[in-house]
Motif scaffolding. Structure first.
Motif, PDB file in Angstrom:
ATOM      1  N   LEU A 189      30.512  41.575  32.778  1.00  0.00           N
ATOM      2  CA  LEU A 189      31.544  40.574  33.053  1.00  0.00           C
ATOM      3  C   LEU A 189      31.245  39.344  32.216  1.00  0.00           C
ATOM      4  CD1 LEU A 189      31.540  40.724  36.961  1.00  0.00           C
ATOM      5  CD2 LEU A 189      32.996  42.000  35.393  1.00  0.00           C
ATOM      6  N   LEU A 190      32.231  38.872  31.469  1.00  0.00           N
ATOM      7  CA  LEU A 190      32.079  37.614  30.735  1.00  0.00           C
ATOM      8  C   LEU A 190      33.090  36.639  31.322  1.00  0.00           C
ATOM      9  CD1 LEU A 190      31.660  38.893  27.049  1.00  0.00           C
ATOM     10  CD2 LEU A 190      29.893  38.227  28.671  1.00  0.00           C
ATOM     11  N   ARG A 191      32.614  35.448  31.688  1.00  0.00           N
ATOM     12  CA  ARG A 191      33.471  34.488  32.405  1.00  0.00           C
ATOM     13  C   ARG A 191      33.978  33.399  31.480  1.00  0.00           C
ATOM     14  NH1 ARG A 191      34.091  36.681  37.615  1.00  0.00           N
ATOM     15  NH2 ARG A 191      32.086  37.490  38.269  1.00  0.00           N
ATOM     16  N   THR A 192      35.287  33.147  31.558  1.00  0.00           N
ATOM     17  CA  THR A 192      35.852  32.062  30.760  1.00  0.00           C
ATOM     18  C   THR A 192      36.553  31.073  31.683  1.00  0.00           C
ATOM     19  OG1 THR A 192      38.111  32.881  30.416  1.00  0.00           O
ATOM     20  CG2 THR A 192      36.394  33.780  28.981  1.00  0.00           C
ATOM     21  N   PHE A 193      36.635  29.839  31.219  1.00  0.00           N
ATOM     22  CA  PHE A 193      37.386  28.833  31.967  1.00  0.00           C
ATOM     23  C   PHE A 193      38.137  27.936  31.001  1.00  0.00           C
ATOM     24  CE2 PHE A 193      38.155  24.828  34.119  1.00  0.00           C
ATOM     25  CZ  PHE A 193      38.763  25.300  35.271  1.00  0.00           C
ATOM     26  N   GLY A 194      39.401  27.662  31.314  1.00  0.00           N
ATOM     27  CA  GLY A 194      40.141  26.696  30.508  1.00  0.00           C
ATOM     28  C   GLY A 194      41.374  27.262  29.850  1.00  0.00           C
ATOM     29  N   LEU A 195      41.475  28.582  29.745  1.00  0.00           N
ATOM     30  CA  LEU A 195      42.674  29.174  29.156  1.00  0.00           C
ATOM     31  C   LEU A 195      43.360  30.040  30.199  1.00  0.00           C
ATOM     32  CD1 LEU A 195      41.585  30.535  25.650  1.00  0.00           C
ATOM     33  CD2 LEU A 195      43.012  28.540  26.133  1.00  0.00           C
ATOM     34  N   VAL A 199      46.785  33.922  27.700  1.00  0.00           N
ATOM     35  CA  VAL A 199      46.289  33.513  26.381  1.00  0.00           C
ATOM     36  C   VAL A 199      44.982  34.241  26.054  1.00  0.00           C
ATOM     37  CG1 VAL A 199      45.551  31.554  24.967  1.00  0.00           C
ATOM     38  CG2 VAL A 199      47.423  31.275  26.609  1.00  0.00           C
ATOM     39  N   VAL A 200      44.137  34.399  27.068  1.00  0.00           N
ATOM     40  CA  VAL A 200      42.896  35.155  26.846  1.00  0.00           C
ATOM     41  C   VAL A 200      43.263  36.570  26.413  1.00  0.00           C
ATOM     42  CG1 VAL A 200      40.848  36.130  27.967  1.00  0.00           C
ATOM     43  CG2 VAL A 200      41.535  33.780  28.474  1.00  0.00           C
ATOM     44  N   ALA A 201      44.223  37.180  27.107  1.00  0.00           N
ATOM     45  CA  ALA A 201      44.632  38.555  26.788  1.00  0.00           C
ATOM     46  C   ALA A 201      45.203  38.643  25.376  1.00  0.00           C
ATOM     47  CB  ALA A 201      45.647  39.047  27.807  1.00  0.00           C
ATOM     48  N   ARG A 210      44.295  50.495  26.447  1.00  0.00           N
ATOM     49  CA  ARG A 210      43.819  51.206  27.631  1.00  0.00           C
ATOM     50  C   ARG A 210      42.956  52.413  27.293  1.00  0.00           C
ATOM     51  NH1 ARG A 210      42.464  48.851  31.349  1.00  0.00           N
ATOM     52  NH2 ARG A 210      42.667  50.570  32.801  1.00  0.00           N
ATOM     53  N   ASP A 211      43.170  53.043  26.127  1.00  0.00           N
ATOM     54  CA  ASP A 211      42.380  54.248  25.845  1.00  0.00           C
ATOM     55  C   ASP A 211      41.149  53.962  24.986  1.00  0.00           C
ATOM     56  OD1 ASP A 211      44.024  53.590  23.831  1.00  0.00           O
ATOM     57  OD2 ASP A 211      45.035  55.537  23.646  1.00  0.00           O
ATOM     58  N   ALA A 212      40.831  52.664  24.790  1.00  0.00           N
ATOM     59  CA  ALA A 212      39.604  52.329  24.055  1.00  0.00           C
ATOM     60  C   ALA A 212      38.393  52.634  24.938  1.00  0.00           C
ATOM     61  CB  ALA A 212      39.628  50.847  23.693  1.00  0.00           C
ATOM     62  N   ASN A 213      37.228  52.743  24.327  1.00  0.00           N
ATOM     63  CA  ASN A 213      35.973  52.892  25.064  1.00  0.00           C
ATOM     64  C   ASN A 213      34.894  52.137  24.292  1.00  0.00           C
ATOM     65  OD1 ASN A 213      34.196  53.724  27.026  1.00  0.00           O
ATOM     66  ND2 ASN A 213      33.809  55.720  26.107  1.00  0.00           N
ATOM     67  N   PRO A 214      34.391  51.045  24.830  1.00  0.00           N
ATOM     68  CA  PRO A 214      34.622  50.475  26.148  1.00  0.00           C
ATOM     69  C   PRO A 214      36.059  49.948  26.325  1.00  0.00           C
ATOM     70  CG  PRO A 214      32.710  49.449  25.081  1.00  0.00           C
ATOM     71  CD  PRO A 214      33.388  50.284  24.070  1.00  0.00           C
ATOM     72  N   THR A 215      36.530  49.973  27.578  1.00  0.00           N
ATOM     73  CA  THR A 215      37.798  49.317  27.872  1.00  0.00           C
ATOM     74  C   THR A 215      37.511  47.844  28.158  1.00  0.00           C
ATOM     75  OG1 THR A 215      37.543  49.934  30.176  1.00  0.00           O
ATOM     76  CG2 THR A 215      39.001  51.318  28.847  1.00  0.00           C
ATOM     77  N   VAL A 216      38.479  47.006  27.792  1.00  0.00           N
ATOM     78  CA  VAL A 216      38.340  45.574  28.049  1.00  0.00           C
ATOM     79  C   VAL A 216      39.548  45.139  28.868  1.00  0.00           C
ATOM     80  CG1 VAL A 216      38.231  43.290  26.987  1.00  0.00           C
ATOM     81  CG2 VAL A 216      37.044  45.202  25.913  1.00  0.00           C
ATOM     82  N   GLY A 217      39.301  44.499  29.975  1.00  0.00           N
ATOM     83  CA  GLY A 217      40.389  44.033  30.834  1.00  0.00           C
ATOM     84  C   GLY A 217      40.107  42.621  31.294  1.00  0.00           C
ATOM     85  N   THR A 218      41.138  41.968  31.869  1.00  0.00           N
ATOM     86  CA  THR A 218      40.919  40.611  32.379  1.00  0.00           C
ATOM     87  C   THR A 218      41.376  40.525  33.827  1.00  0.00           C
ATOM     88  OG1 THR A 218      43.120  39.893  31.674  1.00  0.00           O
ATOM     89  CG2 THR A 218      41.319  39.533  30.123  1.00  0.00           C
ATOM     90  N   THR A 219      40.724  39.633  34.584  1.00  0.00           N
ATOM     91  CA  THR A 219      41.220  39.277  35.915  1.00  0.00           C
ATOM     92  C   THR A 219      41.053  37.773  36.058  1.00  0.00           C
ATOM     93  OG1 THR A 219      39.039  39.823  36.749  1.00  0.00           O
ATOM     94  CG2 THR A 219      40.772  41.398  37.217  1.00  0.00           C
ATOM     95  N   ALA A 220      42.013  37.147  36.743  1.00  0.00           N
ATOM     96  CA  ALA A 220      41.958  35.701  36.908  1.00  0.00           C
ATOM     97  C   ALA A 220      41.812  35.371  38.381  1.00  0.00           C
ATOM     98  CB  ALA A 220      43.231  35.072  36.369  1.00  0.00           C
ATOM     99  N   SER A 221      40.944  34.407  38.674  1.00  0.00           N
ATOM    100  CA  SER A 221      40.773  33.967  40.051  1.00  0.00           C
ATOM    101  C   SER A 221      40.221  32.553  40.046  1.00  0.00           C
ATOM    102  CB  SER A 221      39.833  34.924  40.776  1.00  0.00           C
ATOM    103  OG  SER A 221      39.490  34.383  42.018  1.00  0.00           O
ATOM    104  N   GLY A 222      40.906  31.670  40.767  1.00  0.00           N
ATOM    105  CA  GLY A 222      40.438  30.295  40.877  1.00  0.00           C
ATOM    106  C   GLY A 222      40.292  29.600  39.532  1.00  0.00           C
ATOM    107  N   GLY A 223      41.106  29.984  38.550  1.00  0.00           N
ATOM    108  CA  GLY A 223      41.060  29.323  37.249  1.00  0.00           C
ATOM    109  C   GLY A 223      40.093  29.990  36.283  1.00  0.00           C
ATOM    110  N   VAL A 224      39.222  30.836  36.819  1.00  0.00           N
ATOM    111  CA  VAL A 224      38.282  31.535  35.955  1.00  0.00           C
ATOM    112  C   VAL A 224      38.923  32.845  35.511  1.00  0.00           C
ATOM    113  CG1 VAL A 224      36.050  32.729  35.892  1.00  0.00           C
ATOM    114  CG2 VAL A 224      36.271  30.508  37.029  1.00  0.00           C
ATOM    115  N   VAL A 225      38.956  33.069  34.214  1.00  0.00           N
ATOM    116  CA  VAL A 225      39.450  34.348  33.705  1.00  0.00           C
ATOM    117  C   VAL A 225      38.230  35.173  33.297  1.00  0.00           C
ATOM    118  CG1 VAL A 225      40.840  35.523  31.968  1.00  0.00           C
ATOM    119  CG2 VAL A 225      41.629  33.355  32.948  1.00  0.00           C
ATOM    120  N   VAL A 436      42.596  23.025  23.813  1.00  0.00           N
ATOM    121  CA  VAL A 436      43.596  23.806  24.533  1.00  0.00           C
ATOM    122  C   VAL A 436      43.542  23.542  26.026  1.00  0.00           C
ATOM    123  CG1 VAL A 436      43.793  25.708  22.906  1.00  0.00           C
ATOM    124  CG2 VAL A 436      41.970  25.746  24.606  1.00  0.00           C
ATOM    125  N   MET A 437      42.419  22.998  26.496  1.00  0.00           N
ATOM    126  CA  MET A 437      42.260  22.860  27.931  1.00  0.00           C
ATOM    127  C   MET A 437      42.922  21.576  28.427  1.00  0.00           C
ATOM    128  SD  MET A 437      38.757  23.165  30.003  1.00  0.00           S
ATOM    129  CE  MET A 437      38.636  22.198  31.487  1.00  0.00           C
TER     130      MET A 437
END
Ligand code: AMP
Ligand code: MG
Length: 444
Positions: A189-195, A199-201, A210-225, A436-437
């Motif tokens: 998990l890599l945590r980002t804040f500010g975008l 925009v991160v995606a 989706r069919d890459a390996n490793p797969t990379v996805g994002t989730t946002a919660s409380g401003g942290v992506v 950007v922030m």
């Protein structure tokens, strides 16, 4: 050996049982924990099911999942009361009746004896198991677990309380797992804040196929992506593939990256301040103490957090940190002044905090201030609800004030303002708050 004993645990499902979970009265932390343990072992978890205390539904869920996976971990419903139906449901799914396990009975009797009591008929039920199943010892409670086989799938039933379930899983389930040989699942998990997440995606672009390996996805919660990187494949390839993907992510969103794993913005801030031997003050209006609470909740905050002022009312902003009163209270008919919610006031609060601290011999390096319209009332065309100004004053530097328009209700706006204030200082310490922030922030 039976089929189930030879089968690799390629795929698993987790079933949590209890009315309290279904009704939203209790949070299902068991599934969260178990999913991580199984994934770490290279077993692919394909479903989380939550079922109420209903014998037929538990039975049906076990049969349905057993057709699809080789391993099912169940938690809850093993207590002695009428709503604890996991053992009957497991027997139903196995097509067997319940029998009393002599060793289990002796163990339960011993526990009761040690407590100066005799085993009641109700508690005695906990010695029962489906005919071909076995009991799993419980070192931390009175409900044994049960291990059975449904349709060639291994089923491990564990008690609901996490403090009993976790050690039982580690002692008796983990050693019985048969993860697919050579195949591993690795996750970072890599945590980002500010975008915003979108925009991160966008920046991650093709990495998110989706069919890459490793797969990379994002989730946002409380401003942290959070950027999730997940590899599934041969163990020999895992490290290289993960390193390459993580490096690419770091290149694409490095300016807003602040940590890995379970790190939070305030925890990363405390860390960064400690590394530099610097201390921070807060002076809060619409967040009324949330920034201080966030920083203070991090263990070891006392090394870096001095405290601050809660200047909610205009009179406090003037009396405590010296915001000019003529900026704040505007008699009708006078020309426009900055007002309580303005860049000028935010800057004056943070700078005033540093000044007052210095006058009293307190050695503060930074001050964070927030002033804004948290709503639901108080918005105007010019400064709608969600308008927030956050300032970072640092000794010997020009104050950084930013204007945000934060979406959501009062509590979203206050929470997000507080996280953003800590994020602004964190990014500054890590090499510069990205331009950007500012301004529009999604509330996810
Ligand atoms: P039970 O095994 O159904 O008697 O569950 C006893 C207690 O364990 C419940 O009241 C909850 O406090 C806790 N519990 C049950 N299931 C879960 C779960 N999935 N996650 C966290 N706690 C749970
Ligand atoms: Mg229950």
């Amino acid at each position: 050996m039976t089929n189930a004993e030879m089968m690799t645990h390629e795929r698993a499902a987790i079933v949590s049982i209890g009315d309290e979970l279904i009704l939203g009265q209790a949070l299902d932390t068991n599934t969260h924990w178990l999913a991580q343990r199984l994934t770490e072992r290279g077993i692919r978890v394909i479903e989380h099911a939550t079922v109420d205390d209903d014998r037929a539904r538990i039975d049906a869920t076990l049969r349905r999942l057993a057709a699809d996976v080789q391993c099912i971990v169940v938690t809850g419903g093993l207590g002695p009361t009428a709503d604890d139906l996991t053992r009957q449901a497991l027997a139903d799914a196995m097509g067997q009746t319940l029998v009393e396990d002599p060793e289990g009975l002796a163990w339960l009797e011993a526990i009761e004896r040690a407590r100066g009591r005799t085993l009641t008929a109700q508690r005695r039920v906990q010695a029962q198991r489906p005919e071909s199943a076995s009991l799993i010892p419980n070192e931390h409670g009175t409900a044994p677990g049960i291990r059975g086989v449904v349709d060639d799938a291994d089923v491990f039933c564990l008690p609901g309380p996490p403090r009993e379930m976790r050690p039982m899983f580690e002692a008796s389930v983990e050693p019985a797992l048969r993860p697919p040989g050579g195949r591993v699942i690795r996750a970072e998990l890599l945590r980002t804040f500010g975008l915003p997440e979108s925009v991160v995606a966008e920046r991650l672009g093709a990495l998110m196929d989706r069919d890459a390996n490793p797969t990379v996805g994002t989730t946002a919660s409380g401003g942290v992506v959070t950027v999730r990187i997940r590899f599934e494949g041969a163990e020999a390839e895992a490290a290289t593939a993960m390193e390459a993907a993580c490096a690419q992510v770091r290149t694409l969103v490095g300016d807003v990256l602040f940590g890995e794993g379970e790190t939070t913005v305030p925890a990363a801030l405390v860390d960064a301040l400690r590394t530099r031997g610097e201390r921070v003050l807060v002076v809060e209006s619409c967040t009324s103490g949330l920034i201080g609470a966030m920083i203070g909740s991090v263990p070891g905050a006392s090394d870096v957090f001095l405290g601050g002022w809660l200047t909610y009312a205009n009179a406090m902003k003037s009396a405590i940190v010296g915001v000019p009163p003529q900026w704040l209270d505007v008699p009708p008919g006078v020309p426009p002044v900055p007002g309580a919610v303005s860049a000028e006031t935010a800057a004056a609060m943070a700078e005033g905090a540093l000044r007052v601290a210095a006058e009293r011999g307190i050695d503060a390096h930074h001050a964070l201030s927030v002033t804004g319209v948290a709503g639901p009332g108080g918005g105007t065309d010019e400064k709608p609800v969600g308008t927030v100004f956050i300032a970072r004053a640092t000794r010997g530097e020009i104050t950084d004030v930013r204007h945000f328009l934060i979406a959501g209700d009062r509590s979203d706006i206050r929470e997000r303002s507080a996280t953003t204030a800590t994020g602004m200082l964190l990014h500054h310490l890590r090499g510069g708050t990205p331009d950007v922030m500012t301004w529009q922030m999604e509330t996810t």
